[in-house]
Design a protein around this motif. Structure first.
Motif, mmCIF file in Angstrom:
data_model
loop_
_atom_site.group_PDB
_atom_site.id
_atom_site.type_symbol
_atom_site.label_atom_id
_atom_site.label_comp_id
_atom_site.label_asym_id
_atom_site.label_seq_id
_atom_site.Cartn_x
_atom_site.Cartn_y
_atom_site.Cartn_z
ATOM 1 N N VAL A 208 1.715 -0.774 5.833
ATOM 2 C CA VAL A 208 1.526 0.267 6.849
ATOM 3 C C VAL A 208 1.574 -0.363 8.239
ATOM 4 O O VAL A 208 0.858 -1.319 8.526
ATOM 5 N N LEU A 209 2.417 0.187 9.097
ATOM 6 C CA LEU A 209 2.521 -0.272 10.479
ATOM 7 C C LEU A 209 1.910 0.736 11.446
ATOM 8 O O LEU A 209 1.380 0.370 12.485
ATOM 9 N N PHE B 174 5.865 -2.603 -0.295
ATOM 10 C CA PHE B 174 5.010 -1.892 -1.243
ATOM 11 C C PHE B 174 5.284 -2.355 -2.673
ATOM 12 O O PHE B 174 4.371 -2.527 -3.479
ATOM 13 N N LEU B 175 6.578 -2.580 -2.985
ATOM 14 C CA LEU B 175 6.961 -2.986 -4.332
ATOM 15 C C LEU B 175 6.854 -4.495 -4.529
ATOM 16 O O LEU B 175 7.012 -4.988 -5.640
ATOM 17 N N GLY B 176 6.622 -5.228 -3.428
ATOM 18 C CA GLY B 176 6.406 -6.656 -3.552
ATOM 19 C C GLY B 176 7.648 -7.501 -3.508
ATOM 20 O O GLY B 176 7.645 -8.660 -3.942
ATOM 21 N N PHE B 177 8.772 -6.969 -3.006
ATOM 22 C CA PHE B 177 9.987 -7.764 -2.904
ATOM 23 C C PHE B 177 9.821 -8.825 -1.825
ATOM 24 O O PHE B 177 9.267 -8.567 -0.764
ATOM 25 N N ASP C 175 7.049 11.365 2.298
ATOM 26 C CA ASP C 175 6.204 11.245 1.114
ATOM 27 C C ASP C 175 5.861 9.784 0.832
ATOM 28 O O ASP C 175 4.754 9.459 0.409
ATOM 29 N N GLU C 176 6.797 8.885 1.112
ATOM 30 C CA GLU C 176 6.514 7.465 0.921
ATOM 31 C C GLU C 176 5.500 6.970 1.944
ATOM 32 O O GLU C 176 4.580 6.217 1.609
ATOM 33 N N GLN C 177 5.659 7.397 3.209
ATOM 34 C CA GLN C 177 4.705 7.012 4.241
ATOM 35 C C GLN C 177 3.318 7.560 3.922
ATOM 36 O O GLN C 177 2.307 6.846 4.067
ATOM 37 N N ASP C 178 3.244 8.803 3.458
ATOM 38 C CA ASP C 178 1.953 9.387 3.081
ATOM 39 C C ASP C 178 1.322 8.620 1.926
ATOM 40 O O ASP C 178 0.105 8.405 1.892
ATOM 41 N N LEU C 179 2.157 8.192 0.979
ATOM 42 C CA LEU C 179 1.655 7.440 -0.167
ATOM 43 C C LEU C 179 1.069 6.102 0.272
ATOM 44 O O LEU C 179 0.004 5.684 -0.195
ATOM 45 N N HIS D 127 -2.721 4.788 -0.229
ATOM 46 C CA HIS D 127 -2.745 3.815 -1.316
ATOM 47 C C HIS D 127 -3.843 2.787 -1.095
ATOM 48 O O HIS D 127 -4.150 2.420 0.042
ATOM 49 N N HIS D 128 -4.426 2.300 -2.187
ATOM 50 C CA HIS D 128 -5.486 1.302 -2.081
ATOM 51 C C HIS D 128 -4.943 0.045 -1.419
ATOM 52 O O HIS D 128 -3.890 -0.461 -1.809
ATOM 53 N N PRO D 129 -5.616 -0.469 -0.403
ATOM 54 C CA PRO D 129 -5.120 -1.661 0.304
ATOM 55 C C PRO D 129 -4.932 -2.853 -0.630
ATOM 56 O O PRO D 129 -5.770 -3.103 -1.500
#
Length: 424
Positions: free
Chosen positions: A325-326, A73-76, A95-99, A103-105
């Motif tokens: 997202v998996l 998500f953060l692009g690492f 909360d992270e999974q829900d985000l 979140h916009h693809p």
């Protein structure tokens, strides 16, 4: 079932730990547990830990391990370009999974997408196939029926292509399948060729579903071919399940017979897809399959051919989910399903279906590990004894196996505690 793959997780250490008995809790069973420490135990806990090669990221994602959902998500960047490292982990934080789900693809300039519905009888191998396609085990697998109780999606994202798929539940009621298929681009019909009772024909419910949505392309996947002693059976089953027609033309049976595991039967060119009526009430097969795949869902190599086919069938269109997202499941749902899978594996007959699961603690520990405490509630003393097992062996094994699976899903240390209580 094949053992979980640990590639990409570095050195794996499995530790079985039991906690000393504290104050006795009403209706909770005290279990004598023999160990080198000779302690008296109330319940058995399992810690499945792993030491990742390389330091954890000094960022907000440092506790999730490399390759986690937050890293993506953060692009690492990832450490290597292997297939396993490209499969995102599921976040242990809801909360992270829900985000991520809303979140916009993060789709590329020319995105492609394919929506797949997986149809098949109970125990045909739908969850096993889904896990193999995803590259990580996020759906429960068991030989017993009703292993998967909720309808969840899996997401494959590779380069510019995203495949979103899910199992159609309650096929016998034709409720969920119809709803899921309304937006489907492709239907995958899975048949267990090792089941002598169901393999010779498609169920009437499945055929009605295919007939109602005959405009949606479909493919046939013949699963568990490794269980067949006589490979010639595949020839007979192919003729029955397709009515001898694939992609609008009569199938050359020698092609089907000589096809290797993990490959698809070469489909003939389309002549007229409507030459056969789809309303035949006596039908036992479906003559409108576009392709046939013969494989073992346990084999990564076998499934790779099907996965590549799905990726090539994607059409230009916007992605539905972020690439990190998996699955659409929450972390708690995944945990409950994993433990339920182990209950089904280790407990006899109706016992696992009478166990209620209640998560009491779900939190991040001081070292970044996931700490889980789940209560297993049973209605009978006899069930309690079976669940605990001699000297706590059964509950210990369940905790240990669940911990390993969860560590591979979340890519973090998992400290799981299971206790057994009798319902009042």
């Amino acid at each position: 079932m094949a053992a979980p793959s640990w590639r990409g997780a570095g050195l794996v250490q499995e530790v079985l730990r039991v906690w000393q008995v504290g104050p006795h809790v009403a209706r909770e069973r005290v279990i004598p547990f023999s160990s080198p420490l000779s302690f008296q135990r109330r319940c058995v806990s399992c810690v499945a830990g792993s030491a990742f090669s390389g330091p954890r990221l000094a960022s907000a994602s440092r506790n999730y391990g490399q390759g986690s959902a937050l890293d993506h998500f953060l692009g690492f960047s990832q450490r290597d370009s292997s297939v396993t490292s490209c499969v995102p982990a599921v976040s242990m934080h809801r909360d992270e999974q829900d985000l991520l789900l809303v979140h916009h693809p993060d789709m590329p300039e020319n995105p492609r997408v394919l929506r797949v519905v997986l149809l098949g009888a109970p125990n045909a191998g739908k969850s096993t196939l889904s896990n193999q396609l995803l590259g990580r085990k996020v759906f429960p697998v068991s030989k017993k029926v009703h292993t998967t109780r909720c309808q969840a999606l899996g997401v494959i994202t590779e380069k510019e292509t995203q495949v979103v798929g899910g199992e159609a539940k309650r096929l016998s009621l034709l409720e969920d399948p119809w709803k899921s298929m309304e937006s489907a681009d492709l239907v995958v019909v899975l048949v267990d060729v090792s089941d002598k009772w169901t393999r010779n024909q498609l169920s009437p419910q499945l055929l009605r579903c295919l007939t109602k949505f005959s405009q949606i392309p479909s493919v046939l996947v013949m699963n568990k071919i490794d269980c067949l002693k006589r490979k010639s059976v595949l020839l007979e089953l192919t003729a029955a399940l397709t009515e001898g027609v694939v992609n609008g033309k009569k199938l050359e049976m020698r092609q089907a017979f000589h096809s290797q595991p993990g490959t698809r039967c070469p489909s003939p060119a389309v002549k007229d897809p409507h030459t056969l009526s789809v309303g035949n009430p006596q039908r036992i097969g479906w003559p409108h399959f576009k392709e046939i795949f013969m494989l073992s869902a346990l084999s990564q190599e076998d499934v790779k051919t099907l996965k590549q086919y799905l990726l090539t069938q994607a059409q230009p269109g916007p992605w539905e989910y972020h690439s990190a997202v998996l699955t659409s499941q929450t972390p708690e749902e995944i945990c409950t399903n994993v433990i339920r899978e182990k209950l089904l594996e280790h407990l006899p007959q109706e016992v696992p279906y009478n166990v209620q699961q209640k998560t009491a603690v779900w939190e991040e520990g001081p070292g970044g590990e996931l700490v889980i405490q789940q209560k297993l509630l049973v209605p009978k003393e006899s069930y309690m004894k079976l669940l605990i097992g001699p000297k706590g062996h059964v509950i210990s094994q369940i905790a240990q196996e669940a911990g390993r699976d969860l560590m591979n899903i979340f890519l973090c240390d998992v400290d799981i505690h299971l206790s057994v209580k009798l319902l009042k």
